[in-house]
Motif scaffolding. Structure first.
Motif, short mmCIF file in Angstrom:
data_model
loop_
_atom_site.label_atom_id
_atom_site.label_comp_id
_atom_site.label_asym_id
_atom_site.label_seq_id
_atom_site.Cartn_x
_atom_site.Cartn_y
_atom_site.Cartn_z
N GLU A 67 38.13 37.78 32.57
CA GLU A 67 38.12 36.99 33.80
C GLU A 67 37.53 37.82 34.92
N LEU A 68 36.56 37.23 35.64
CA LEU A 68 35.93 37.90 36.76
C LEU A 68 36.87 37.90 37.96
N SER A 69 36.67 38.84 38.86
CA SER A 69 37.43 38.86 40.10
C SER A 69 36.93 37.75 41.02
N VAL A 70 37.67 37.49 42.10
CA VAL A 70 37.26 36.46 43.05
C VAL A 70 35.89 36.77 43.63
N LEU A 71 35.65 38.01 44.01
CA LEU A 71 34.37 38.39 44.59
C LEU A 71 33.23 38.21 43.60
N PRO A 185 41.36 31.98 31.10
CA PRO A 185 41.71 33.16 30.31
C PRO A 185 43.19 33.54 30.31
N ASP A 186 43.92 33.18 31.36
CA ASP A 186 45.28 33.69 31.55
C ASP A 186 46.31 32.61 31.27
N VAL A 187 47.27 32.90 30.40
CA VAL A 187 48.29 31.92 30.04
C VAL A 187 49.14 31.54 31.24
N ARG A 188 49.37 32.47 32.16
CA ARG A 188 50.20 32.17 33.34
C ARG A 188 49.51 31.14 34.24
N LYS A 216 31.44 26.56 27.28
CA LYS A 216 32.13 27.85 27.37
C LYS A 216 33.60 27.63 27.03
N ALA A 217 34.24 28.67 26.51
CA ALA A 217 35.66 28.56 26.17
C ALA A 217 36.38 29.84 26.51
N SER A 218 37.51 29.71 27.19
CA SER A 218 38.40 30.84 27.44
C SER A 218 39.60 30.73 26.51
N ALA A 219 40.52 31.66 26.62
CA ALA A 219 41.57 31.80 25.61
C ALA A 219 42.60 30.68 25.59
N VAL A 220 42.85 30.03 26.74
CA VAL A 220 43.98 29.08 26.81
C VAL A 220 43.51 27.72 27.34
N THR A 221 43.85 26.66 26.63
CA THR A 221 43.59 25.30 27.08
C THR A 221 44.69 24.86 28.04
#
Length: 249
Positions: A67-71, A185-188, A216-221
């Protein structure tokens, strides 16, 4: 342990070893065999692994957990995101109870939002500050502050969001995928998004996604395509338009 957390652990084991049996996963996670089988079935349906007899096999190409940062995010497709954000902000009407998700495109919305007879609920500190400066009514979700995205996450945040029923919701996403739906990307953050989108009126759930997010796909739906409208800058192709409402701006 939350279901999504357990599923992520299963994915970690399967992806690292390329395959794993139900018994191995059962021993690794300390849960029942039926739970492991149920999670593998769910992960298989989500397209995150391949379910086989007695276990699971990793996909050849894995969804990203980076996951990229906000900037970093702000520098990617900025003009397209601004166009999407401006249109999204124009949808807010007097009396709306709006959920504004964390993310760069939703943050751009705050520059265009002018409706003062609406209430805005958000889990992004920066969004809340921007809206308050404009004299708007803002409710900031409480909970754990995630450093790289500046989003409020965690169990407390989920409990707060569950109290609300939103007339409109605007959500960011890291990926739009035919098999996986909307991902992050983040489950939270995924859990926050999922609760908020479920508590938003069907047909008024807007996912803001520039053209690079498709395929594109990240880890969590965090949601499937049902009841959502994707606001984007380019036509993503017939394959998506057949399963999800698309608004091109």
């Amino acid at each position: 342990m939350l279901t999504e957390e357990r599923k992520l652990l299963i994915l970690d084991v399967v992806n690292e070893r390329k395959s794993a049996t139900v018994q191995e996963l059962k021993d690794e996670l300390g849960v029942s065999e039926s739970t492991i089988r149920r999670d593998i079935t769910a992960l298989g349906r989500e397209g995150r692994l391949v379910k086989v007899f007695g276990g699971a096999v990793a996909l050849e190409k894995q969804p990203s957990s980076e996951e990229l940062s906000v900037l970093e995010k702000e520098s990617v497709n900025r003009d397209e995101k601004l166009r999407i954000a401006q249109y999204a902000a124009s949808l807010i009407m007097p009396g709306d109870y709006v959920y504004l998700d964390s993310g760069t495109t939703t943050e751009y919305m705050t520059s265009f939002i002018t409706e003062k007879k609406a209430t805005y609920v958000t889990n992004a500190v920066s969004h809340a500050k921007d809206l308050v400066r404009k004299g708007l009514k803002v409710l900031l979700i409480g909970g754990e502050l995630k450093e790289n995205t500046e989003a409020i996450v965690g169990a407390d945040a989920i409990l707060h969001i569950q109290k609300y029923h939103f007339t409109k919701g605007f959500f960011g996403t890291n990926g739009v995928n035919m098999n996986l739906g909307f991902t992050t990307p983040d489950v939270r953050e995924a859990l926050i998004k999922r609760v908020a989108i479920e508590n938003t009126q069907v047909g008024q759930r807007y996912v803001l996604a520039d053209h690079d997010k498709f395929d594109k796909a990240s880890a969590v739906t965090f949601a499937d395509f049902g009841g959502a409208v994707v606001i984007t800058d380019k036509y993503p192709g017939d394959i998506y338009s057949k399963v999800v409402d698309i608004k091109i701006v």
